[in-house]
Every structure is written in structure tokens, then in C-alpha cells.
Scaffold this active site. Structure first.
Site, short mmCIF file in Angstrom:
data_model
loop_
_atom_site.label_atom_id
_atom_site.label_comp_id
_atom_site.label_asym_id
_atom_site.label_seq_id
_atom_site.Cartn_x
_atom_site.Cartn_y
_atom_site.Cartn_z
N HIS A 5 6.96 -2.89 -0.51
CA HIS A 5 6.74 -1.85 -1.50
C HIS A 5 5.76 -2.28 -2.59
O HIS A 5 5.11 -1.41 -3.19
CB HIS A 5 8.06 -1.43 -2.14
CG HIS A 5 8.88 -0.54 -1.27
ND1 HIS A 5 9.70 -1.01 -0.26
CD2 HIS A 5 9.00 0.81 -1.23
CE1 HIS A 5 10.29 0.00 0.34
NE2 HIS A 5 9.88 1.11 -0.21
N GLY A 6 5.65 -3.54 -2.88
CA GLY A 6 4.71 -3.93 -3.91
C GLY A 6 4.73 -5.41 -4.21
O GLY A 6 5.70 -6.12 -3.89
#
Length: 475
Positions: free
Chosen positions: A325-326
Site C-alpha cells: 500500500h505504501g
């Protein structure tokens, strides 16, 4: 160009008319989709078109080589080339600065100063989505689950298919690529279904998600001055913000694809009505969950083998999912928390307990299910704090402030629309509850009346002066 913008509306109307004017001409339709997808993606930054074209060409030719090579070792070498090319591109643009900064900070904890090497690069929109989509193609060809295609236009259109390009669902070639080979005829019922799904997704985005975002952002930015009740409220607002935002995008993507004669896989199945975390992950971002299950979790051994291996596999799958996700430790913590939630269910062999749909047979069963749903939702909201917070320090401080157990209502008293927003969310939850056996609430009996009410809600309650990007564009 985002779905909830006037620019996209004009773009799609032009594509839609031109596309169906070419009915029965598959090559022309597929070429139009490919070119339109490049225009759509290049609208953010045309320079990033080179990345998606590079990924397309690499995996197109790698898959052909894998198919033609009789030697398994040679096949594996070509697969490694695909993995290195795609994941290397992902690491360079998304994770390089994170690793560099984390390395320097780790040495700093030991009292040693290390120079940081950083790259001045912008994260390309949707790179994690189309990278995983192309990787699944070469892996499936390597496994023998799929034959490589000889049509570069079809494959390019599959990779760049604009309805789901920047935020999913992450499609498999076994499902979507094959549809580019088939003749597509305009179907009125299918088009109506697609339009209904798009409108419902638009409602979830501009009414639910964007309304929650206003208050969620304000509370997180000023959390130090606010009380426990308000901070808990913000975590709930964020839960509905990210759900309305992401599932709204998925609904719109599936609806747009359906208007063009394509079927995309369902990405959300009312996840906040889940009775445990295992059920939640079977219903939230399904395309990513199943991707990690099929290409990482099962190859690692899944839930088989020793207890130690099972624990290892669970933490790997959730931490990698969080990291996907990041490039922030908050996402890693978020993934690890979900692993902790999931692990007891696996070890007690209760992770596949709630496979049936929620039904209400008697009062006791209903109350028991409501309690399970509330507990699961509470655990999810707690984890969302780490997902939403800009760093771990703020997330911990935020949770500590909740621990003060100060339940005043000073924030609500000065916010004109906060009570109305809670009422709106409550109505939204009820609508979804009574629609949980359907794809979306607008279809079925009284469809026209429901469509009219939803459109009125979009017009009256939606915000269009400054359209907000979708949260998952950053991933």
C-alpha cells in the site's frame, strides 16, 4: 482525469459512442480501448506512459519466450526477468527513497550519521495495480495455466484497460484478456446494470467518502486538542471514507467496463458486515487478497506445515500486503496488526467458519452476529488509525489520546453538519444491510425510484467544486 469529473464524463461519452459505432469490429474496438487508455493515463503525466508501455512489452515478449522454451530452467530465467523488471521498476519509483531514509535513520539510532541518497521522482499513478496485473500474466504462463498471446494490441489493452487501470480491481489475464478475443455486442440490460453500478459507486465516492474526508482530515490534523469521543468518531469516519472511496471506485470501474461489454471481478462484498477478520479479508479488496493468496501465500505453504511455518506465512502475507500500500512504516504496522487479528482464527481452525451469507433466523442469532460484526468493525477501525496517520509517532499519540477516556462532545457542538453526517452514514449502513444479497442497492424492485433518490443525493450532497482524488491512486 478522475471518474467524478466533468472532463472524464466528456471523455467517456466520446469513447462510448465511437466504441459501439465499431460493433463487430473487434480489432478496431480493441485499438480504440488501447489508445483511449493511454490518453486517460497520460492525462496525469504523459511521461509515465513509457513505464506502462515498457511493462507491457517486457511481459508480452517474456511470456512468448516462456511458452516456446522447452527447458524449465530457461523458462524460469525468463520469469525472473519479468519479476526483476516489474518489481525493480516498482522499487525504484515507490520504495527507493523509503529504504534509503530508513537505512540512514537506523544508523542514526546508533549515533552514526549516514548520508541519504534520494531520488527526485514522482510516484506514477496506479503503478502497483498494473505491475501486479502484468506479473500475474507471466506467472500464469510459466505455471501452464495460460497460453501466451500473439496479439500485442489485445495484451496492451488488457494491461492499460482504463476503467480499472489506476485502482483496480487487479484482473487476471485468465479472466480479462480472453474477453478481448470475443465479439462484443451491445446489450441494453447489461448497459443499464453498468450505469446503475457506476451511479451507486459515484454516490459512495462524492457523498459518503468525500463528506467523511472533510471531518476526518480536520480531526486528524488537530487531534492533540480533541477528546477521546471525537478521535473515535474520526476513526469511524475514516473507515467509511476509505470504504466509500475505494469500493466506490471499484463499482464505477466495473460499471464502466460493463458499459463497454466487459465483465470485471467483484472487489468488495459488504466487508463491514463481516463477523471476523478472516471474513473481512475475503470481502475487502478481493482482487489483491486473492492475488497474494495465489502467488505468495500458497507457494509459501499456506496454512499447511508446522505451526511455526503457518505463523510465518500469515505475517509475511499481511506485512507484504501492508507494504504494497505504501512506503511508510504505518502500512507495515497496519498489516502486522491484521496478521495478529487473523492468526488466532487460523491456529484455532476458525478462519473459514463464516463462509455463509449473514441471515437472521432468530433473535439470539441476530444479536450474536451483530456483536461479532461490531467487534470486527472495532478492530478494523483501530488498525485504520495506523493506515491514516502520516507516521507511527502520530498514530501512537492518537491512540494514547483515545485512552484518556474523555468523552465530551465539544467538537460536535461547533460542527454544523457533523450530526447530519452521522445520520447519513447510518442510513447508508441500513441501505447496504438490506441490499447485502445484491450486487448494489439500485437494482431490482423500484429501481427507477431508487435511482432517482440516489441521483438527488449526488446532486444535493456531493462536492464538485474541488473533486478529490481517490485514496488508492497513491498506491
Amino acid at each position: 482525469m478522475i471518474f467524478n469529473s466533468f472532463t472524464f464524463l466528456i471523455f467517456f461519452v466520446i469513447v462510448f459512442i465511437a466504441y459501439w459505432a465499431m460493433q463487430y469490429r473487434i480489432k478496431m474496438q480493441n485499438t480504440l480501448i488501447l489508445l483511449s487508455s493511454y490518453v486517460f493515463y497520460g492525462w496525469w503525466d504523459y511521461r509515465f506512459l513509457g513505464l506502462i508501455i515498457f511493462s507491457t512489452l517486457v511481459d508480452f515478449y517474456v511470456a512468448k519466450k516462456i511458452d516456446s522454451e522447452p527447458n524449465k530452467r530457461e523458462k524460469k530465467q525468463w520469469l525472473v526477468l519479468s519479476l526483476v523488471s516489474n518489481l525493480g521498476m516498482l522499487v525504484l519509483f515507490k520504495y527507493f527513497n523509503f529504504f534509503s531514509n530508513s537505512w540512514a535513520e537506523a544508523w542514526g539510532l546508533l549515533g552514526l550519521e549516514m548520508s541519504q541518497l534520494t531520488l527526485n521522482v514522482i510516484l506514477p499513478v496506479g503503478i502497483s495495480f498494473y505491475t501486479f496485473q502484468t506479473l500475474s500474466y507471466t506467472i500464469d504462463v510459466y505455471r501452464g495455466n495460460l497460453k501466451s498471446t500473439n496479439n500485442i494490441i489485445n495484451f496492451g489493452a488488457y494491461v492499460a484497460f482504463f476503467p480499472q487501470l489506476v485502482a483496480g480491481p487487479i484482473e487476471r489475464a485468465t479472466h480479462l484478456l480472453s474477453q478481448f478475443k470475443n465479439r462484443r455486442e451491445f446489450n441494453y440490460e447489461k448497459a443499464v446494470s453498468g450505469l446503475q453500478l457506476f451511479i451507486w459507486g459515484l454516490f459512495k465516492k462524492v457523498v459518503i467518502a468525500d463528506s467523511c474526508a472533510v471531518y476526518c482530515d480536520a480531526i486528524f490534523e488537530n487531534y492533540e486538542q480533541l477528546n477521546s469521543a471525537t478521535l473515535i468518531l474520526a476513526s469511524i469516519y475514516f473507515a467509511f471514507q476509505i470504504y466509500g472511496d475505494f469500493s466506490g471506485y471499484s463499482d464505477m470501474a466495473i460499471g464502466l467496463a460493463r458499459l463497454l461489454g466487459f465483465d470485471l471481478k467483484t472487489n468488495f462484498k459488504y466487508p463491514y458486515f463481516s463477523r471476523d477478520i478472516a471474513e473481512f479479508w475475503r470481502k475487502w479488496h478481493i482482487s489483491l487478497s486473492t492475488w497474494f493468496r495465489d502467488y505468495l501465500y500458497i507457494p509459501l505453504g499456506g496454512s499447511k506445515g508446522t505451526i511455526k511455518n503457518q505463523i510465518r506465512n500469515v505475517f509475511i502475507i499481511f506485512i507484504v500486503s501492508g507494504f504494497w500500500h505504501g512506503a511508510n512504516w504505518t502500512y507495515v504496522i497496519w498489516g502486522a496488526l491484521n496478521a495478529c487479528y487473523f492468526l488466532p482464527l487460523l491456529l484455532l481452525k476458525r478462519n473459514r467458519k463464516n463462509l455463509d451469507d449473514i441471515t437472521v433466523s432468530n433473535s439470539f442469532t441476530f444479536i450474536k452476529q451483530l456483536v461479532s460484526i461490531a467487534l470486527t468493525f472495532g478492530l478494523t477501525c483501530f488498525a485504520w488509525v495506523f493506515f491514516r496517520a502520516p507516521n507511527i509517532s502520530i498514530a501512537i499519540n492518537y491512540i494514547n489520546k483515545i485512552g484518556d477516556l474523555n468523552f465530551g462532545i465539544e467538537y460536535l457542538s461547533i460542527e454544523r453538519y457533523s450530526v447530519e453526517l452521522m445520520l447519513l452514514i447510518s442510513i447508508f449502513v441500513l441501505v447496504e444491510w438490506f441490499s447485502r444479497f445484491k450486487e448494489q442497492p439500485i437494482s431490482g424492485k423500484y429501481a427507477m425510484l431508487k435511482l432517482t433518490l440516489v441521483l438527488m443525493g449526488i446532486v444535493v450532497l456531493g462536492s464538485y467544486s474541488n473533486p478529490k482524488d481517490f485514496i488508492y491512486f497513491q498506491f
